[in-house]
Scaffold this motif. Structure first.
Motif, PDB file in Angstrom:
ATOM      1  N   GLU A 166      -3.942-105.529  -5.049  1.00  9.31           N
ATOM      2  CA  GLU A 166      -3.197-105.927  -4.514  1.00  9.31           C
ATOM      3  C   GLU A 166      -4.059-107.450  -4.334  1.00  9.31           C
ATOM      4  O   GLU A 166      -3.196-108.563  -4.303  1.00  9.31           O
ATOM      5  CB  GLU A 166      -2.938-105.386  -2.322  1.00  9.31           C
ATOM      6  CG  GLU A 166      -1.146-104.389  -3.113  1.00  9.31           C
ATOM      7  CD  GLU A 166      -0.207-105.567  -3.564  1.00  9.31           C
ATOM      8  OE1 GLU A 166      -0.170-106.172  -2.562  1.00  9.31           O
ATOM      9  OE2 GLU A 166       0.254-104.991  -4.089  1.00  9.31           O
ATOM     10  N   THR A 193      -0.271-103.624   4.345  1.00  6.68           N
ATOM     11  CA  THR A 193       1.319-103.809   4.575  1.00  6.68           C
ATOM     12  C   THR A 193       2.257-103.543   4.256  1.00  6.68           C
ATOM     13  O   THR A 193       3.269-102.874   4.286  1.00  6.68           O
ATOM     14  CB  THR A 193       1.586-104.746   5.421  1.00  6.68           C
ATOM     15  OG1 THR A 193       0.443-105.208   6.865  1.00  6.68           O
ATOM     16  CG2 THR A 193       3.091-105.085   6.065  1.00  6.68           C
ATOM     17  N   ARG A 194       2.109-104.260   2.572  1.00  8.00           N
ATOM     18  CA  ARG A 194       2.685-104.688   1.651  1.00  8.00           C
ATOM     19  C   ARG A 194       2.501-102.762   0.505  1.00  8.00           C
ATOM     20  O   ARG A 194       4.253-102.919   0.426  1.00  8.00           O
ATOM     21  CB  ARG A 194       2.823-105.553   1.034  1.00  8.00           C
ATOM     22  CG  ARG A 194       2.363-106.897   0.888  1.00  8.00           C
ATOM     23  CD  ARG A 194       2.436-107.725  -0.433  1.00  8.00           C
ATOM     24  NE  ARG A 194       1.276-108.040  -1.269  1.00  8.00           N
ATOM     25  CZ  ARG A 194      -0.509-108.404  -0.234  1.00  8.00           C
ATOM     26  NH1 ARG A 194      -0.119-109.328   0.489  1.00  8.00           N
ATOM     27  NH2 ARG A 194      -1.394-108.591  -0.800  1.00  8.00           N
ATOM     28  N   ARG A 204       2.064-100.414   2.411  1.00 11.43           N
ATOM     29  CA  ARG A 204       3.389 -99.236   3.130  1.00 11.43           C
ATOM     30  C   ARG A 204       4.863 -99.575   3.496  1.00 11.43           C
ATOM     31  O   ARG A 204       5.921 -98.886   3.339  1.00 11.43           O
ATOM     32  CB  ARG A 204       2.617 -99.122   5.063  1.00 11.43           C
ATOM     33  CG  ARG A 204       3.219 -98.420   6.087  1.00 11.43           C
ATOM     34  CD  ARG A 204       2.687 -99.199   7.421  1.00 11.43           C
ATOM     35  NE  ARG A 204       0.885 -98.582   6.847  1.00 11.43           N
ATOM     36  CZ  ARG A 204       0.132 -99.071   7.320  1.00 11.43           C
ATOM     37  NH1 ARG A 204       0.533-100.701   7.582  1.00 11.43           N
ATOM     38  NH2 ARG A 204      -1.343 -99.073   7.729  1.00 11.43           N
ATOM     39  N   ASP A 205       5.398-100.412   3.678  1.00  9.41           N
ATOM     40  CA  ASP A 205       6.655-101.167   3.719  1.00  9.41           C
ATOM     41  C   ASP A 205       7.151-100.862   2.293  1.00  9.41           C
ATOM     42  O   ASP A 205       8.582-100.667   2.669  1.00  9.41           O
ATOM     43  CB  ASP A 205       6.690-102.722   3.963  1.00  9.41           C
ATOM     44  CG  ASP A 205       6.164-103.243   5.107  1.00  9.41           C
ATOM     45  OD1 ASP A 205       5.547-102.149   5.603  1.00  9.41           O
ATOM     46  OD2 ASP A 205       5.844-104.429   5.186  1.00  9.41           O
ATOM     47  N   ASP A 206       6.462-101.427   1.474  1.00 11.13           N
ATOM     48  CA  ASP A 206       7.736-100.635  -0.389  1.00 11.13           C
ATOM     49  C   ASP A 206       7.555 -99.044  -0.822  1.00 11.13           C
ATOM     50  O   ASP A 206       8.147 -98.624  -1.511  1.00 11.13           O
ATOM     51  CB  ASP A 206       6.567-101.428  -1.147  1.00 11.13           C
ATOM     52  CG  ASP A 206       5.819-101.291  -1.537  1.00 11.13           C
ATOM     53  OD1 ASP A 206       5.241-100.626  -1.983  1.00 11.13           O
ATOM     54  OD2 ASP A 206       6.056-102.011  -2.481  1.00 11.13           O
ATOM     55  N   GLY A 207       6.453 -98.436   0.133  1.00 11.25           N
ATOM     56  CA  GLY A 207       6.305 -96.942   0.261  1.00 11.25           C
ATOM     57  C   GLY A 207       5.143 -96.313  -0.724  1.00 11.25           C
ATOM     58  O   GLY A 207       5.299 -94.799  -1.027  1.00 11.25           O
ATOM     59  N   ARG A 208       4.440 -97.205  -1.164  1.00 14.13           N
ATOM     60  CA  ARG A 208       3.646 -96.875  -1.857  1.00 14.13           C
ATOM     61  C   ARG A 208       2.013 -95.986  -1.760  1.00 14.13           C
ATOM     62  O   ARG A 208       2.136 -94.987  -1.849  1.00 14.13           O
ATOM     63  CB  ARG A 208       3.162 -97.974  -2.813  1.00 14.13           C
ATOM     64  CG  ARG A 208       3.852 -98.362  -4.147  1.00 14.13           C
ATOM     65  CD  ARG A 208       2.765-100.114  -4.586  1.00 14.13           C
ATOM     66  NE  ARG A 208       3.517-100.805  -4.019  1.00 14.13           N
ATOM     67  CZ  ARG A 208       2.698-102.358  -4.164  1.00 14.13           C
ATOM     68  NH1 ARG A 208       1.239-102.331  -5.402  1.00 14.13           N
ATOM     69  NH2 ARG A 208       3.000-102.780  -3.497  1.00 14.13           N
ATOM     70  N   GLU A 238       3.876 -92.925  -1.029  1.00 15.29           N
ATOM     71  CA  GLU A 238       4.222 -91.837  -1.918  1.00 15.29           C
ATOM     72  C   GLU A 238       2.465 -91.076  -3.085  1.00 15.29           C
ATOM     73  O   GLU A 238       2.811 -90.294  -3.118  1.00 15.29           O
ATOM     74  CB  GLU A 238       3.916 -93.113  -3.119  1.00 15.29           C
ATOM     75  CG  GLU A 238       5.913 -93.338  -3.214  1.00 15.29           C
ATOM     76  CD  GLU A 238       5.855 -94.648  -4.640  1.00 15.29           C
ATOM     77  OE1 GLU A 238       5.391 -93.804  -5.272  1.00 15.29           O
ATOM     78  OE2 GLU A 238       7.177 -94.454  -4.309  1.00 15.29           O
TER      79      GLU A 238
END
Length: 299
Positions: free
Chosen positions: A98, A272-273, A275-279, A282
């Motif tokens: 990221e 945050t990114r 967490r927000d997109d589910g990675r 996963e």
């Protein structure tokens, strides 16, 4: 009486004055434009402080990440943080990606657990090593947002005095141990409040050796580590139980930064990114899904 020549000179002066005013006005306008441009440029820069080339790094062009050695499962695999396997290694590489770093632009450095959150200058950009966020530690270092909610747990042998405990009260008379400087040790002293002083070890290896030698009845570690110890490392042991969260906020692991390091904000944006997109979930499911269920001690 003004002569013709005098009128000519006057007109010339008027024209020169007018041109000067016009030129001054034009110059002012250009200055304004230039100033606006500088302001716009500054604004754009301020909005891009997490661009890779602007990140404050301990070594140019490389993201340096610290963790302890050995590096244990399920947080790392094969004692090799560089392979991207294990929950914390996978999270570290996801954050690095990221921030704009390829895998071969990440370097790992060995940092003993207690040194990670000691005051002072750091030779890592951030450290990831199951370090719980606490107010006391936050006086010496900065933490990222939490990347994992964790409960503490007890590992013991099936036939040990701790085996049948279901309440914290029943734990007060047994011999418990934990690594020095950990929230695991804090749980023994502050939550269990044992009748005898807890056994304190320099690292989890020493604590596990004491358990195997039956010098203590149980060791307190985070729940995923407890499952790994019982399933892989010490035959005949099991996770006796886990402690419920104490207080208003759950205990969380956070990445550690030198105090005041602005890189922390960029890592938080990356988390945050993720967490927000589910990675992030996963990654947790991949590496920790089998180590979340255990009886809960009654407080």
């Amino acid at each position: 009486m003004r002569t013709r020549s005098g009128r000519g000179k006057l007109l010339a002066l008027v024209v020169v004055a007018a041109l000067a005013v016009t030129a001054a006005a034009c110059g002012e306008s250009e200055d304004d434009d230039e100033g606006d441009g500088q302001a716009a440029s500054t604004t754009a820069g301020e909005g891009d402080t997490c661009a890779r080339e602007r990140l404050p790094l301990v070594e140019d062009g490389v993201l340096t990440i610290g963790t302890d050695s050995p590096a244990f499962p399920p947080w790392f695999q094969d004692d090799d943080p560089t392979n991207g396997e294990g929950f914390e290694s996978a999270v570290a590489y996801a954050v690095a990606d990221e921030l704009g770093f390829a895998e071969d632009e990440v370097e790992w450095t060995t940092v003993p657990f207690n040194n990670a959150f000691a005051p002072g200058e750091k030779d890592f950009d951030f450290d990831i090593n199951q370090v719980s966020i606490t107010d006391e530690r936050a006086q010496a270092v900065d933490f990222s947002d939490g990347y994992y909610d964790v409960n503490q747990a007890i590992v013991g042998f099936d036939d040990s005095p701790v085996a049948d405990a279901t309440t914290v009260e029943e734990l007060r008379g047994v011999r418990l141990g934990a690594q020095v400087g950990t929230t695991s040790l804090d749980f023994i002293t502050e939550v269990v409040d044992p009748e005898q002083e807890p056994f304190v070890y320099n690292d989890n290896n020493a604590a596990k050796a004491a358990l195997e030698a039956e010098q203590i009845d149980g060791i307190v570690v985070d729940l995923p580590t407890a499952f790994y110890i019982s399933a892989v490392e010490i035959e005949g042991t099991r996770v006796i139980g886990q402690f419920p969260s104490v207080g208003d906020d759950p205990e969380q692991f956070g990445m550690v930064f030198e105090k005041g390091n602005p890189l922390r904000d960029c890592v938080n944006e990356a988390l945050t990114r993720l967490r927000d997109d589910g990675r992030l979930e996963e990654i947790e499911q991949e590496w920790l899904s089998d180590v979340v269920d255990a009886p809960v001690f009654e407080l």
